[in-house]
Motif scaffolding. Structure first.
Motif, PDB file in Angstrom:
ATOM      1  N   TYR A 327      49.068 -11.509  67.241  1.00 55.15           N
ATOM      2  CA  TYR A 327      50.272 -12.267  67.572  1.00 55.15           C
ATOM      3  C   TYR A 327      50.652 -13.279  66.495  1.00 55.15           C
ATOM      4  CZ  TYR A 327      48.184 -16.766  68.839  1.00 55.15           C
ATOM      5  OH  TYR A 327      47.579 -17.995  68.797  1.00 55.15           O
ATOM      6  N   LYS A 328      49.658 -13.887  65.836  1.00 50.62           N
ATOM      7  CA  LYS A 328      49.968 -14.867  64.789  1.00 50.62           C
ATOM      8  C   LYS A 328      50.717 -14.216  63.631  1.00 50.62           C
ATOM      9  CE  LYS A 328      46.306 -18.281  65.569  1.00 50.62           C
ATOM     10  NZ  LYS A 328      45.095 -18.929  64.999  1.00 50.62           N
ATOM     11  N   THR A 329      50.236 -13.047  63.209  1.00 50.14           N
ATOM     12  CA  THR A 329      50.885 -12.334  62.110  1.00 50.14           C
ATOM     13  C   THR A 329      52.293 -11.913  62.505  1.00 50.14           C
ATOM     14  OG1 THR A 329      48.735 -11.501  61.337  1.00 50.14           O
ATOM     15  CG2 THR A 329      50.700 -10.328  60.570  1.00 50.14           C
ATOM     16  N   LEU A 330      52.441 -11.477  63.752  1.00 45.24           N
ATOM     17  CA  LEU A 330      53.754 -11.054  64.244  1.00 45.24           C
ATOM     18  C   LEU A 330      54.749 -12.209  64.196  1.00 45.24           C
ATOM     19  CD1 LEU A 330      54.959  -8.397  65.453  1.00 45.24           C
ATOM     20  CD2 LEU A 330      54.638  -9.423  67.695  1.00 45.24           C
ATOM     21  N   LEU A 331      54.295 -13.390  64.597  1.00 48.42           N
ATOM     22  CA  LEU A 331      55.157 -14.573  64.565  1.00 48.42           C
ATOM     23  C   LEU A 331      55.523 -14.937  63.121  1.00 48.42           C
ATOM     24  CD1 LEU A 331      53.352 -16.756  67.268  1.00 48.42           C
ATOM     25  CD2 LEU A 331      55.629 -15.742  67.481  1.00 48.42           C
ATOM     26  N   GLU A 332      54.537 -14.873  62.249  1.00 50.91           N
ATOM     27  CA  GLU A 332      54.773 -15.212  60.841  1.00 50.91           C
ATOM     28  C   GLU A 332      55.768 -14.253  60.178  1.00 50.91           C
ATOM     29  OE1 GLU A 332      50.875 -15.089  59.215  1.00 50.91           O
ATOM     30  OE2 GLU A 332      50.235 -16.986  60.134  1.00 50.91           O
ATOM     31  N   CYS A 333      55.743 -12.988  60.619  1.00 49.45           N
ATOM     32  CA  CYS A 333      56.610 -11.965  60.018  1.00 49.45           C
ATOM     33  C   CYS A 333      57.968 -11.862  60.712  1.00 49.45           C
ATOM     34  CB  CYS A 333      55.916 -10.600  60.048  1.00 49.45           C
ATOM     35  SG  CYS A 333      54.425 -10.505  59.033  1.00 49.45           S
ATOM     36  N   GLY A 334      58.157 -12.642  61.768  1.00 46.92           N
ATOM     37  CA  GLY A 334      59.449 -12.635  62.455  1.00 46.92           C
ATOM     38  C   GLY A 334      59.678 -11.441  63.347  1.00 46.92           C
ATOM     39  N   GLY A 335      58.605 -10.739  63.727  1.00 48.56           N
ATOM     40  CA  GLY A 335      58.734  -9.610  64.629  1.00 48.56           C
ATOM     41  C   GLY A 335      58.094  -8.349  64.074  1.00 48.56           C
ATOM     42  N   LEU A 336      58.170  -7.274  64.849  1.00 46.49           N
ATOM     43  CA  LEU A 336      57.498  -6.020  64.495  1.00 46.49           C
ATOM     44  C   LEU A 336      58.094  -5.381  63.241  1.00 46.49           C
ATOM     45  CD1 LEU A 336      55.199  -4.239  65.593  1.00 46.49           C
ATOM     46  CD2 LEU A 336      56.903  -2.909  66.839  1.00 46.49           C
ATOM     47  N   VAL A 337      59.406  -5.443  63.096  1.00 47.85           N
ATOM     48  CA  VAL A 337      60.054  -4.844  61.926  1.00 47.85           C
ATOM     49  C   VAL A 337      59.561  -5.514  60.642  1.00 47.85           C
ATOM     50  CG1 VAL A 337      62.233  -4.449  60.723  1.00 47.85           C
ATOM     51  CG2 VAL A 337      62.113  -4.145  63.206  1.00 47.85           C
ATOM     52  N   GLY A 338      59.556  -6.846  60.654  1.00 48.91           N
ATOM     53  CA  GLY A 338      59.087  -7.586  59.488  1.00 48.91           C
ATOM     54  C   GLY A 338      57.617  -7.337  59.210  1.00 48.91           C
ATOM     55  N   ALA A 339      56.809  -7.220  60.278  1.00 45.76           N
ATOM     56  CA  ALA A 339      55.380  -6.961  60.117  1.00 45.76           C
ATOM     57  C   ALA A 339      55.141  -5.578  59.513  1.00 45.76           C
ATOM     58  CB  ALA A 339      54.673  -7.086  61.469  1.00 45.76           C
ATOM     59  N   ARG A 340      55.960  -4.613  59.932  1.00 45.40           N
ATOM     60  CA  ARG A 340      55.845  -3.256  59.369  1.00 45.40           C
ATOM     61  C   ARG A 340      56.185  -3.272  57.874  1.00 45.40           C
ATOM     62  NH1 ARG A 340      58.284  -0.757  64.160  1.00 45.40           N
ATOM     63  NH2 ARG A 340      56.655   0.342  65.315  1.00 45.40           N
ATOM     64  N   GLU A 341      57.244  -3.969  57.515  1.00 48.15           N
ATOM     65  CA  GLU A 341      57.675  -4.023  56.117  1.00 48.15           C
ATOM     66  C   GLU A 341      56.591  -4.616  55.221  1.00 48.15           C
ATOM     67  OE1 GLU A 341      61.250  -6.282  56.284  1.00 48.15           O
ATOM     68  OE2 GLU A 341      62.513  -4.574  56.898  1.00 48.15           O
TER      69      GLU A 341
END
Length: 366
Positions: A327-341
């Motif tokens: 969840y921390k990484t997801l928040l830092e990336c602004g969501g699933l799309v950003g985390a995938r990128e």
């Protein structure tokens, strides 16, 4: 998760339950004011949900829940049906763990069932009644298999009977079943008995308002409870049920301000829920999106397909893979799309063990 809130009459059990659930279970200065078990479902405190819901602008937020059962007061002789013993024993058998409220305060206006304040003796009274009920359960099982076990032809029955004899001797020494050491082969035999004293326990040391803010080791009654619990490897939570009930009726901001004045970071109720979660080896994984952000309760060590089954049985049956991001990484990336990128989303298979705080998207085919 279902927790049974137990204790002798007038120890603050129903007051604590009121604070937990806002259910208004009657709290009166006489035994057995709670005739039928009051049941309340409360949310597991989890700030991660609010953060994820804000990120996704979720329409709905669904926390994990704990079910508390306020069970009628127990007295000496309950295993033989005294007081409301039979009701107590039947309801506690359905719970996953026990929150044993112990009176650690003096108050001349609140009577004690034994007319003396002694928290360790109170604990022993209830524990003994549960042990006696467990001995009866063991004896019943012995009666069922005695003839087969002594016949000599059924080795499994003979081994079980020998195990039951060891267990009965242990219980007869007034020791709870949770302290009984058994082999891996014997553990299923113990589990199948569904013994009351095999359940894990948290002792809730209920202190007075005047002792709030004091060091725990400066409260003699609490020290005694902690020493007793340490000897059997059980948890202790120091709490003031009356204060918790007052906190539950305040606005959140006012309640937090009051806690800060006492030098506390969070309420005793939140600590109780978290400690109960830990006691049972439970964790939460999360799902997040525009429609809903939700916490799902699983046992630590659960693999991805079985975790998917918590959401829907079809998810487990047709499991393909799980897309995982903490969840921390997801928040830092602004969501699933950003985390995938950024390459932060992992694709995991059937052997992946879900971790606390994993945000999961299950892929399945029905």
């Amino acid at each position: 998760m279902k927790l049974g809130v137990v204790g002798l009459p007038n120890v603050g059990k129903s007051t604590l339950f009121n604070a937990i659930t806002h259910a208004g279970a009657e709290a009166a200065n006489y035994p057995f004011c709670t005739i039928e078990p009051n049941i309340g479902v409360v949310a597991v405190p989890d700030e991660r949900l609010d953060l994820l819901a804000k990120l996704y602008n979720s329409q709905k937020v669904t926390p994990a829940i704990v079910e508390f059962v306020d069970i009628a007061g127990l007295v000496k002789g309950a295993s033989q049906g005294e007081g409301l013993g039979n009701k107590f024993l039947s309801h506690i058998r359905e719970c996953d763990a026990i929150v044993h409220v112990v009176r650690c305060f003096e108050d001349p206006n609140i009577t004690h069932v034994n007319n003396v304040i002694d928290p360790v003796e109170d604990i022993k009274t209830i524990t003994l009644e549960l042990i006696l009920a467990d001995i009866e359960a063991v004896n019943k099982r012995q009666d069922r298999i005695r003839n087969v076990a002594r016949g000599g032809s059924n080795k499994e029955a003979a081994a079980e009977y020998a195990f039951l004899e060891k267990l009965e001797k242990f219980l007869s020494e007034e020791k709870p079943a949770r302290l009984f050491e058994c082999s891996e082969e014997e553990k299923p035999l113990l589990d199948n008995l569904f013994l009351l004293t095999a359940k894990p326990v948290i002792y809730a040391a209920n202190i007075s308002e005047f002792d709030m803010g004091k060091l725990e080791d400066d409260i003699p009654f609490v020290v005694r409870v902690k020493q007793y619990a340490a000897a059997e490897g059980s948890e202790v939570l120091v709490i003031c049920a009356k204060t918790e009930e007052e906190l539950s009726q305040m606005e959140p901001e006012d309640a937090q301000m009051f806690l800060n004045e006492l030098g506390l970071e969070e309420s005793g109720l939140n600590r109780l829920i978290k400690k109960s979660y830990s006691l049972l080896g439970l964790i939460s994984f999360l799902t997040a999106g525009e429609k809903e952000t939700r916490a799902w309760t699983i046992v630590k060590g659960t693999k991805a397909p079985q975790a998917a089954g918590k959401i829907h049985t079809d998810f487990e049956k047709g499991f393909i893979r799980a897309e995982i991001c903490d969840y921390k990484t997801l928040l830092e990336c602004g969501g699933l799309v950003g985390a995938r990128e950024k390459g932060k989303v992992r694709s995991e298979g059937k052997d992946y063990v879900i971790k606390d705080g994993d945000v999961v998207l299950f892929r399945f085919n029905v």
